[in-house]
Design an enzyme around this catalytic site. Structure first.
Site, PDB file in Angstrom:
ATOM      1  N   HIS A 122      10.821  10.869  -4.658  1.00 25.07           N
ATOM      2  CA  HIS A 122      10.738  10.596  -3.222  1.00 25.07           C
ATOM      3  C   HIS A 122      11.990   9.812  -2.835  1.00 25.07           C
ATOM      4  O   HIS A 122      12.547   9.083  -3.653  1.00 25.07           O
ATOM      5  CB  HIS A 122       9.476   9.750  -3.006  1.00 25.07           C
ATOM      6  CG  HIS A 122       9.103   9.494  -1.585  1.00 25.07           C
ATOM      7  ND1 HIS A 122       9.696   8.507  -0.826  1.00 25.07           N
ATOM      8  CD2 HIS A 122       8.170  10.062  -0.786  1.00 25.07           C
ATOM      9  CE1 HIS A 122       9.137   8.490   0.369  1.00 25.07           C
ATOM     10  NE2 HIS A 122       8.208   9.420   0.428  1.00 25.07           N
ATOM     11  N   ASP A 199       7.033   5.155 -10.267  1.00 28.15           N
ATOM     12  CA  ASP A 199       6.553   5.197  -8.890  1.00 28.15           C
ATOM     13  C   ASP A 199       5.165   5.835  -8.931  1.00 28.15           C
ATOM     14  O   ASP A 199       5.037   7.051  -9.109  1.00 28.15           O
ATOM     15  CB  ASP A 199       7.539   6.023  -8.049  1.00 28.15           C
ATOM     16  CG  ASP A 199       6.999   6.343  -6.664  1.00 28.15           C
ATOM     17  OD1 ASP A 199       5.837   6.018  -6.379  1.00 28.15           O
ATOM     18  OD2 ASP A 199       7.751   6.938  -5.873  1.00 28.15           O
ATOM     19  N   GLN A 202       1.617   8.371  -5.829  1.00 29.96           N
ATOM     20  CA  GLN A 202       0.713   9.535  -5.772  1.00 29.96           C
ATOM     21  C   GLN A 202      -0.234   9.591  -6.962  1.00 29.96           C
ATOM     22  O   GLN A 202      -0.927  10.592  -7.150  1.00 29.96           O
ATOM     23  CB  GLN A 202       1.538  10.824  -5.719  1.00 29.96           C
ATOM     24  CG  GLN A 202       2.371  10.972  -4.463  1.00 29.96           C
ATOM     25  CD  GLN A 202       1.539  11.162  -3.206  1.00 29.96           C
ATOM     26  OE1 GLN A 202       0.368  11.555  -3.271  1.00 29.96           O
ATOM     27  NE2 GLN A 202       2.115  10.865  -2.070  1.00 29.96           N
ATOM     28  N   LYS A 225      -2.359   4.846   0.376  1.00 30.81           N
ATOM     29  CA  LYS A 225      -2.626   6.140  -0.279  1.00 30.81           C
ATOM     30  C   LYS A 225      -3.830   6.034  -1.218  1.00 30.81           C
ATOM     31  O   LYS A 225      -4.150   6.966  -1.947  1.00 30.81           O
ATOM     32  CB  LYS A 225      -1.383   6.605  -1.057  1.00 30.81           C
ATOM     33  CG  LYS A 225      -0.179   6.918  -0.142  1.00 30.81           C
ATOM     34  CD  LYS A 225       1.007   7.340  -0.948  1.00 30.81           C
ATOM     35  CE  LYS A 225       2.306   7.290  -0.169  1.00 30.81           C
ATOM     36  NZ  LYS A 225       2.471   8.371   0.816  1.00 30.81           N
ATOM     37  N   CYS A 363      10.045  14.086   2.157  1.00 32.86           N
ATOM     38  CA  CYS A 363      10.926  12.976   1.709  1.00 32.86           C
ATOM     39  C   CYS A 363      11.415  13.233   0.283  1.00 32.86           C
ATOM     40  O   CYS A 363      11.551  12.295  -0.513  1.00 32.86           O
ATOM     41  CB  CYS A 363      10.238  11.625   1.798  1.00 32.86           C
ATOM     42  SG  CYS A 363       9.880  11.142   3.474  1.00 32.86           S
TER      43      CYS A 363
HETATM   44  C1  LIG Z   1       5.905   9.548  -4.666  1.00 32.07           C
HETATM   45  C2  LIG Z   1       6.078   8.619  -3.506  1.00 32.07           C
HETATM   46  N1  LIG Z   1       6.820   7.531  -3.650  1.00 32.07           N
HETATM   47  C3  LIG Z   1       6.986   6.648  -2.664  1.00 32.07           C
HETATM   48  C4  LIG Z   1       6.418   6.839  -1.429  1.00 32.07           C
HETATM   49  C5  LIG Z   1       6.650   5.829  -0.357  1.00 32.07           C
HETATM   50  O1  LIG Z   1       5.460   5.157  -0.067  1.00 32.07           O
HETATM   51  P1  LIG Z   1       5.397   4.122   1.136  1.00 32.07           P
HETATM   52  O2  LIG Z   1       5.937   4.840   2.335  1.00 32.07           O
HETATM   53  O3  LIG Z   1       3.954   3.804   1.246  1.00 32.07           O
HETATM   54  O4  LIG Z   1       6.228   2.954   0.761  1.00 32.07           O
HETATM   55  C6  LIG Z   1       5.636   7.970  -1.221  1.00 32.07           C
HETATM   56  C7  LIG Z   1       5.050   8.240   0.108  1.00 32.07           C
HETATM   57  O5  LIG Z   1       4.809   9.351   0.484  1.00 32.07           O
HETATM   58  C8  LIG Z   1       5.454   8.876  -2.288  1.00 32.07           C
HETATM   59  O6  LIG Z   1       4.705   9.968  -2.130  1.00 32.07           O
END
Ligand SMILES: Cc1ncc(COP(=O)(O)O)c(C=O)c1O
Length: 410
Positions: A122, A199, A202, A225, A363
């Site tokens: 992401h 990270d 998900q 999430k 993203c």
């Molecule tokens: C794999 C992953 N990393 C990071 C993020 C960023 O999360 P946040 O916007 O809650 O900081 C997302 C959000 O869609 C994501 O799917």
């Protein structure tokens, strides 16, 4: 099928109609809906317990501090972190990663050092490292992704060397649903002395995560999430790493003493929580984790994998539909394109049917470039989704094909 769908009644928003249709919410990868228990926990906090933490001698302030601390304890157990000091509250995954890049990264990386990132990250696990690379002269290298949407582990092994200082990888890809072999990735990275950030944005709502078993150095996730509120997230960091890292934001609550000549800092994790934190959010996150634990992540995972299988079979029968990402290990996400229909058009037509999906680059622009696509349509599942939701998705896609003048689906 397990009884998890019975919990749909716990989510008030699922009772509402969109464009005169029952809401079919399949955009859980972006954010999940909130159960009444979470909504009520946040409301109750403001109704009965609101006060600033750590600063007051009065009862409410101490009570509020206790609730905040209790949430940190809950998160510790949820991730099976060895110590509660290893849990830092942040605004979300993005802020957690920025914290590591700013604090650990600036003190540990120099020109020529290598940062390995997977090709399915992401943007939030790319851009902070780019900013850092620009400041330090460190170099970003990308672990390639196979046509099936898996990490090329042979290439990864070949990329690790004595200059590799950091590896950043998503536990589960938000665009493909691929579950990456993070334990093995960490084991190999540690072999060359690199630090690993996973990270988990998900992952945490879909499977049990044990940071000690994984052996990771950092693990990040967002409350929203995980059936919790927006604006609260978590950075897990191994204590010896956090202890050695400088603060990244200055202000109240993160100090020990302050004079105009010099300040000394609080211990981990307060050192990284400058200013008034999201107290209400942390308390609602506590409720969200309790809710998920009550159902059981194993049951949730089994339910969602049944839905992914059912959806994959049903979608495969739609002419012109192509799956993007067919990894052998996947969690909660189906990503696809339909010949001749832009993903945004699919999203708009489905919306008119009450079906909420995500359409676009998710993203993860470098990953879309890898597949030569502007974007995909993504259905992402949660514990409250049902086979009827999948049927509504399929019916909506068939309608989209009819509207675009394509023959009736099989
Ligand atoms: C794999 C992953 N990393 C990071 C993020 C960023 O999360 P946040 O916007 O809650 O900081 C997302 C959000 O869609 C994501 O799917």
């Amino acid at each position: 099928m397990t009884a998890v769908p019975d919990r749909a009644a716990d989510f008030p928003i699922l009772a509402r109609e969109i464009h005169g249709r029952r809401l079919v919410y399949l955009d859980n990868g972006a954010t999940t809906q909130k159960p009444q228990a979470v909504i009520e926990a946040e409301a109750r906090y403001y109704r009965e317990s609101n006060a600033n933490i750590h600063r007051g001698v009065h009862w409410l302030s101490q009570h509020s501090t206790d609730l905040y601390d209790r949430s940190r304890q809950r998160v510790r157990g949820f991730l099976n972190a060895a110590r509660v000091e290893e849990i830092v509250f942040t605004r979300g995954t993005t802020e957690a990663i920025n914290l590591v890049a700013a604090s650990w990264g600036r003190t540990h990386l120099k020109a020529g050092d290598e940062i390995l990132l997977s090709g399915m990250e992401h943007h939030s696990n790319i851009v902070p490292w780019q900013l850092l690379a620009q400041q330090t002269g460190a170099v970003i290298r990308v672990i390639p992704v196979t046509d099936d949407g898996e990490l090329d582990m042979r290439a990864y092994a070949g990329m690790l060397n004595e200059r590799t200082r950091f590896v950043g990888v998503c536990h589960v890809s938000n665009a493909l649903g691929t579950i990456n072999p993070v334990a093995e990735i960490i084991r190999q990275a540690h072999g060359v002395g690199a630090v690993v950030l996973v990270d988990g944005a998900q992952a945490v709502a879909h499977q049990t995560v044990d940071v000690q078993t994984l052996g990771c150095d950092f693990y990040a996730f967002s409350g929203h999430k995980l059936y919790g509120p927006t604006g609260i997230g978590v950075l897990y960091g191994r204590k010896e790493l956090l202890d050695a890292m400088p603060p990244w934001q200055g202000g109240g609550d993160m100090i020990h003493t302050v004079s105009f000549e010099r300040s000394t800092y609080a211990e981990t994790p307060q050192k990284f929580e400058a200013g008034t934190p999201n107290i209400a959010g942390s308390i609602a996150l506590d409720a969200a984790i309790a809710y998920v634990q009550d159902i059981g992540l194993d049951r949730i995972a089994a339910h969602e994998s049944g839905l992914v299988e059912y959806a994959s079979d049903a979608l495969a029968r739609i002419p012109g539909l192509r799956f993007i990402g067919r990894a052998s290990e996947r969690a909660g996400i189906v990503s696809f394109v339909v010949d001749g229909i832009h993903p945004h058009d699919l999203g708009t037509i489905l919306d008119m049917e009450g079906v909420a999906i995500r359409a676009g680059h998710h993203c993860a622009m470098p990953l879309m470039t890898r597949y030569g696509l502007p974007g995909t349509a993504r259905a992402s599942f949660a514990l409250y989704n049902t086979r009827e939701d999948v049927d509504a998705l399929v019916a909506g896609l068939c309608k989209a094909r009819r509207l675009f003048g394509m023959e009736q689906s099989a």
